[in-house]
Write an enzyme that holds these catalytic residues in place. Structure first.
Site, PDB file in Angstrom:
ATOM      1  N   GLU A  44       0.772  -1.127   0.065  1.00 52.47           N
ATOM      2  CA  GLU A  44      -0.162   0.052  -0.058  1.00 52.47           C
ATOM      3  C   GLU A  44       1.006   1.147  -0.039  1.00 52.47           C
ATOM      4  O   GLU A  44       0.556   2.249  -0.657  1.00 52.47           O
ATOM      5  CB  GLU A  44      -0.996  -0.017   1.068  1.00 52.47           C
ATOM      6  CG  GLU A  44      -2.281  -0.787   1.000  1.00 52.47           C
ATOM      7  CD  GLU A  44      -3.252   0.091   0.381  1.00 52.47           C
ATOM      8  OE1 GLU A  44      -4.271   0.457   0.863  1.00 52.47           O
ATOM      9  OE2 GLU A  44      -3.051   0.245  -1.081  1.00 52.47           O
ATOM     10  N   THR A  84      -4.749   7.995  -4.984  1.00 51.69           N
ATOM     11  CA  THR A  84      -4.605   8.378  -3.688  1.00 51.69           C
ATOM     12  C   THR A  84      -3.521   9.358  -3.372  1.00 51.69           C
ATOM     13  O   THR A  84      -3.804  10.210  -2.370  1.00 51.69           O
ATOM     14  CB  THR A  84      -4.227   6.977  -2.964  1.00 51.69           C
ATOM     15  OG1 THR A  84      -5.176   5.982  -3.217  1.00 51.69           O
ATOM     16  CG2 THR A  84      -4.145   7.154  -1.276  1.00 51.69           C
TER      17      THR A  84
END
Length: 306
Positions: A128, A181
């Protein structure tokens, strides 16, 4: 067993009041992966369908997460990974998390489960970090563990799984645009006013209490975001109209799914969820942007073998 095929579900993170600490796992929406054990050591990504993503191990979230696991245990073998993307990158429903979680889950299964599921969350976070610039578990935790998850702390990692109330449904409207993101994080302030922090803490506590007691009214009152949404909503076309349409149709609450651009709503009962999905979709038509939507119960299982 030297090959495994797995389903890696989509997730909703943040849930308005729980930035970087809350998430839930969705049913029916997710990627598929095939992982093979090989005699040659190392991690190789051999195939990707459904998305234009790098095959280089160090540039792919699945590869980075897998390396974090194998470098810890140093097995006398290697692994090949196929990724079949069904969750679009930058969709706000955990595309990168699904890849990272799937890689570590599959390798752990092939190795005879040397690590617990909470330990797998830690490895998946390394992937991530490649996608978002920081390690966070609000997507990978529900993807691995299923249900709702609360990240109580990161140092050390402490994740609590919470089962969903039986009548709770999620609706997700996904605009066909990409919102990275890292870009969504760039608009966030470095400091939060104390009064807003107090409001957010209260909402987070209320939401968790509502889940445990199946108090839908409390869940609804707690689905408020005074910290993140005011800065991010302008990045999503039609957000305010879609959110208001969801609330007017009877949703418990609505907000940005993860970093966006997807917009979620939580509802009590499938009938209400279908009405809310119709209202959200009708409202978003004015933007002229293509979209799809999903209606899902909360997936209590998480990533699994298929």
């Amino acid at each position: 067993m030297n090959e495994i095929k797995i389903f890696c579900p989509a997730t909703i993170a943040n849930l308005n009041c729980g930035f970087d600490v809350l998430g839930l796992c969705l049913e029916g929406i997710g990627d598929e992966m095939v992982i093979r054990q090989t005699t040659e050591k190392g991690i190789r990504i051999t195939k990707i369908t459904g998305a234009d993503l790098p095959l280089e191990t160090a540039k792919n979230v699945a590869g980075v997460a897998a390396l974090a696991l194998v470098n810890t245990i140093n097995p006398d073998c290697g692994f090949e990974i196929e990724i079949h993307k069904k969750i679009k990158a930058g969709s706000g429903i955990g595309s990168s998390s699904a890849s990272a979680a799937g890689a570590v889950f599959g390798i752990n299964e092939l190795l005879g489960r040397p690590f617990t599921k909470p330990q797998l969350v830690d490895f998946a976070m390394k992937g991530e970090a490649l996608a978002s610039g920081c390690e966070h578990a609000d997507n990978v935790a529900p993807c691995v563990l299923g249900g709702f998850t609360l990240v109580r702390g990161y140092n050390p990692l402490d994740v609590i799984k919470i089962q969903s109330p039986s009548e709770l449904f999620a609706v997700v409207l996904h605009p066909q645009i990409e919102l990275k993101t890292s870009d969504s994080r760039a608009v966030l302030p470095s400091a939060v006013p104390l009064k807003d922090a107090i409001t957010q803490w209260g909402n987070l506590g209320g939401f968790i209490a509502g889940l445990y007691t199946s108090d839908y009214s409390l869940i609804s009152r707690s689905l408020r975001d005074v910290v993140i949404e005011p800065h991010r909503h302008k990045l999503i076309p039609g957000f305010e109209n879609v959110k208001n349409a969801a609330l007017d149709a009877g949703a418990l609450g609505s907000g940005i799914s993860g970093a966006g651009p997807s917009i979620f709503a939580l509802c009590k009962g499938q009938d209400k969820a279908e009405k809310v999905a119709y209202a959200m979709s009708s409202s978003f038509l004015d933007t002229g942007i293509a979209f799809d939507f999903h209606i899902s119960k909360v997936n209590d299982e998480g990533v699994k073998t298929i």
